[in-house]
Design an enzyme around this catalytic site. Structure first.
Site, mmCIF file in Angstrom:
data_model
loop_
_atom_site.group_PDB
_atom_site.id
_atom_site.type_symbol
_atom_site.label_atom_id
_atom_site.label_comp_id
_atom_site.label_asym_id
_atom_site.label_seq_id
_atom_site.Cartn_x
_atom_site.Cartn_y
_atom_site.Cartn_z
ATOM 1 N N LYS A 9 0.831 -1.200 0.000
ATOM 2 C CA LYS A 9 0.000 0.000 0.000
ATOM 3 C C LYS A 9 0.873 1.262 0.000
ATOM 4 O O LYS A 9 2.095 1.178 0.199
ATOM 5 C CB LYS A 9 -0.924 -0.043 1.225
ATOM 6 C CG LYS A 9 -1.926 -1.207 1.208
ATOM 7 C CD LYS A 9 -2.784 -1.182 2.464
ATOM 8 C CE LYS A 9 -3.760 -2.342 2.515
ATOM 9 N NZ LYS A 9 -4.556 -2.344 3.773
ATOM 10 N N TYR A 49 -12.068 -2.818 -3.146
ATOM 11 C CA TYR A 49 -12.609 -2.855 -1.779
ATOM 12 C C TYR A 49 -14.136 -2.862 -1.759
ATOM 13 O O TYR A 49 -14.741 -2.488 -0.761
ATOM 14 C CB TYR A 49 -12.047 -1.686 -0.973
ATOM 15 C CG TYR A 49 -10.622 -1.918 -0.506
ATOM 16 C CD1 TYR A 49 -10.312 -2.989 0.327
ATOM 17 C CD2 TYR A 49 -9.597 -1.055 -0.888
ATOM 18 C CE1 TYR A 49 -9.012 -3.209 0.754
ATOM 19 C CE2 TYR A 49 -8.284 -1.270 -0.452
ATOM 20 C CZ TYR A 49 -8.008 -2.348 0.365
ATOM 21 O OH TYR A 49 -6.719 -2.570 0.794
ATOM 22 N N PHE A 57 -15.206 3.108 7.219
ATOM 23 C CA PHE A 57 -13.833 3.427 6.830
ATOM 24 C C PHE A 57 -13.620 3.413 5.314
ATOM 25 O O PHE A 57 -12.523 3.716 4.840
ATOM 26 C CB PHE A 57 -12.833 2.465 7.510
ATOM 27 C CG PHE A 57 -13.040 1.001 7.191
ATOM 28 C CD1 PHE A 57 -12.520 0.442 6.030
ATOM 29 C CD2 PHE A 57 -13.750 0.177 8.055
ATOM 30 C CE1 PHE A 57 -12.700 -0.898 5.731
ATOM 31 C CE2 PHE A 57 -13.939 -1.176 7.769
ATOM 32 C CZ PHE A 57 -13.406 -1.714 6.601
ATOM 33 N N ARG A 85 -1.100 -14.646 3.957
ATOM 34 C CA ARG A 85 -1.791 -13.956 5.057
ATOM 35 C C ARG A 85 -1.005 -14.127 6.361
ATOM 36 O O ARG A 85 -0.965 -13.217 7.196
ATOM 37 C CB ARG A 85 -3.210 -14.520 5.223
ATOM 38 C CG ARG A 85 -4.130 -14.261 4.049
ATOM 39 C CD ARG A 85 -4.740 -12.890 4.037
ATOM 40 N NE ARG A 85 -5.671 -12.672 5.123
ATOM 41 C CZ ARG A 85 -6.445 -11.582 5.229
ATOM 42 N NH1 ARG A 85 -6.374 -10.626 4.286
ATOM 43 N NH2 ARG A 85 -7.259 -11.424 6.234
ATOM 44 N N THR A 91 -4.980 -8.053 10.580
ATOM 45 C CA THR A 91 -5.372 -6.760 9.999
ATOM 46 C C THR A 91 -4.960 -5.577 10.867
ATOM 47 O O THR A 91 -4.431 -4.584 10.362
ATOM 48 C CB THR A 91 -6.907 -6.730 9.785
ATOM 49 O OG1 THR A 91 -7.272 -7.853 8.978
ATOM 50 C CG2 THR A 91 -7.348 -5.454 9.109
ATOM 51 N N ARG A 102 3.054 -6.753 9.138
ATOM 52 C CA ARG A 102 2.329 -5.729 9.896
ATOM 53 C C ARG A 102 2.817 -5.672 11.341
ATOM 54 O O ARG A 102 2.887 -4.599 11.941
ATOM 55 C CB ARG A 102 0.824 -6.008 9.842
ATOM 56 C CG ARG A 102 0.212 -5.718 8.474
ATOM 57 C CD ARG A 102 -1.192 -6.277 8.394
ATOM 58 N NE ARG A 102 -1.895 -5.890 7.172
ATOM 59 C CZ ARG A 102 -3.023 -6.447 6.769
ATOM 60 N NH1 ARG A 102 -3.577 -7.427 7.488
ATOM 61 N NH2 ARG A 102 -3.620 -6.051 5.662
ATOM 62 N N ASN A 112 -1.671 -0.156 7.511
ATOM 63 C CA ASN A 112 -1.122 -1.491 7.804
ATOM 64 C C ASN A 112 -0.336 -2.087 6.646
ATOM 65 O O ASN A 112 -0.169 -3.300 6.537
ATOM 66 C CB ASN A 112 -2.225 -2.428 8.307
ATOM 67 C CG ASN A 112 -3.297 -2.681 7.256
ATOM 68 O OD1 ASN A 112 -3.204 -2.180 6.132
ATOM 69 N ND2 ASN A 112 -4.306 -3.462 7.610
ATOM 70 N N HIS A 115 -1.684 -5.477 1.481
ATOM 71 C CA HIS A 115 -2.919 -6.247 1.276
ATOM 72 C C HIS A 115 -2.557 -7.633 0.768
ATOM 73 O O HIS A 115 -1.640 -7.781 -0.030
ATOM 74 C CB HIS A 115 -3.806 -5.558 0.237
ATOM 75 C CG HIS A 115 -4.917 -6.445 -0.241
ATOM 76 N ND1 HIS A 115 -6.111 -6.568 0.439
ATOM 77 C CD2 HIS A 115 -5.003 -7.297 -1.305
ATOM 78 C CE1 HIS A 115 -6.882 -7.441 -0.195
ATOM 79 N NE2 HIS A 115 -6.238 -7.893 -1.260
ATOM 80 N N GLU A 126 -9.244 -10.789 -7.591
ATOM 81 C CA GLU A 126 -8.330 -9.647 -7.475
ATOM 82 C C GLU A 126 -7.243 -9.672 -8.550
ATOM 83 O O GLU A 126 -6.891 -8.629 -9.107
ATOM 84 C CB GLU A 126 -7.719 -9.627 -6.069
ATOM 85 C CG GLU A 126 -8.770 -9.298 -5.006
ATOM 86 C CD GLU A 126 -8.264 -9.359 -3.582
ATOM 87 O OE1 GLU A 126 -9.001 -8.929 -2.675
ATOM 88 O OE2 GLU A 126 -7.136 -9.845 -3.345
HETATM 89 N N1 UDP Z 1 -9.462 -0.872 7.467
HETATM 90 C C1 UDP Z 1 -9.460 0.347 8.102
HETATM 91 N N2 UDP Z 1 -10.178 0.473 9.263
HETATM 92 C C2 UDP Z 1 -10.888 -0.560 9.794
HETATM 93 C C3 UDP Z 1 -10.888 -1.790 9.141
HETATM 94 C C4 UDP Z 1 -10.161 -1.924 7.970
HETATM 95 O O1 UDP Z 1 -8.820 1.283 7.651
HETATM 96 O O2 UDP Z 1 -11.516 -0.377 10.849
HETATM 97 C C5 UDP Z 1 -8.705 -1.020 6.219
HETATM 98 C C6 UDP Z 1 -7.342 -1.669 6.441
HETATM 99 O O3 UDP Z 1 -6.400 -1.028 5.585
HETATM 100 C C7 UDP Z 1 -7.570 -3.103 5.991
HETATM 101 C C8 UDP Z 1 -8.564 -2.884 4.851
HETATM 102 O O4 UDP Z 1 -9.418 -1.849 5.307
HETATM 103 O O5 UDP Z 1 -6.361 -3.708 5.585
HETATM 104 C C9 UDP Z 1 -9.390 -4.079 4.481
HETATM 105 O O6 UDP Z 1 -9.967 -4.620 5.630
HETATM 106 P P1 UDP Z 1 -10.057 -6.213 5.840
HETATM 107 O O7 UDP Z 1 -10.919 -6.459 7.033
HETATM 108 O O8 UDP Z 1 -10.444 -6.847 4.557
HETATM 109 O O9 UDP Z 1 -8.561 -6.595 6.262
HETATM 110 P P2 UDP Z 1 -7.328 -7.275 5.498
HETATM 111 O O10 UDP Z 1 -7.900 -8.347 4.608
HETATM 112 O O11 UDP Z 1 -6.623 -6.189 4.739
HETATM 113 O O12 UDP Z 1 -6.463 -7.825 6.604
#
Ligand code: UDP
Length: 150
Positions: A9, A49, A57, A85, A91, A102, A112, A115, A126
């Site tokens: 990112k 997204y 958010f 992952r 996350t 992370r 974070n 992705h 994707e």
């Molecule tokens: N995100 C955020 N605030 C939140 C939850 C998610 O900014 O409260 C952002 C964060 O960058 C995260 C992305 O949205 O990586 C996608 O969320 P997801 O739950 O899909 O997490 P990921 O798959 O990226 O771990």
């Protein structure tokens, strides 16, 4: 062989962590089959997204992803979706273990760093969204026999 979509990112790119992230996937043994540094359009960010479009958010996330270049990649290997992952970590960096990307480099959920697709079907969606077929290279690394039993 399974493939996953990984994106460094804007914060990861701005903080000079491109090489660090690539090194971790390489050292694990995964194969890079596509990579590009690119500015992300609002349309692409919103599609990527889409699952979060009703979350509070979402607007900030789209703003962030389109604010500065990202590095989009496709990595290949056995169980690379789940394993990717694991390399990335939880996350929210509060909960991401040390040793994960992370966990080692992130502080807040909104910055974070990276992705990674959360399931094989998501990865397929994707990869098709971010890459065209000619942008992906199918190749077998010379060390393949030292990573897999067959
Ligand atoms: N995100 C955020 N605030 C939140 C939850 C998610 O900014 O409260 C952002 C964060 O960058 C995260 C992305 O949205 O990586 C996608 O969320 P997801 O739950 O899909 O997490 P990921 O798959 O990226 O771990």
């Amino acid at each position: 062989m399974e493939r996953t979509f990984i994106m460094i990112k804007p914060d990861g790119v701005q903080r000079g962590l491109i090489g660090e992230v690539i090194a971790r996937f390489e050292r694990k043994g995964f194969t890079l089959v596509g990579m590009k540094l690119m500015a992300v359009s609002r349309e692409l960010a919103e599609k990527h997204y889409d699952v979060h479009k009703d979350k509070p958010f979402f607007g900030g996330l789209v703003e962030f992803i389109t604010s500065s270049p990202v590095v989009a990649m496709v990595w290949e290997g056995e169980n690379v979706v789940a394993s990717g992952r694991t390399l990335i970590g939880a996350t929210n960096p509060i909960s991401s273990a040390p040793g994960t990307i992370r966990g080692d480099f992130g502080i807040t959920i909104g910055r974070n760093l990276i992705h990674g697709s959360d399931a094989v079907e998501t990865a397929q969606r994707e990869i098709a969204l971010w890459f065209t077929e000619p942008e992906l290279a199918s190749w077998t690394p010379a060390n393949h026999g030292w990573l897999y039993e067959d």
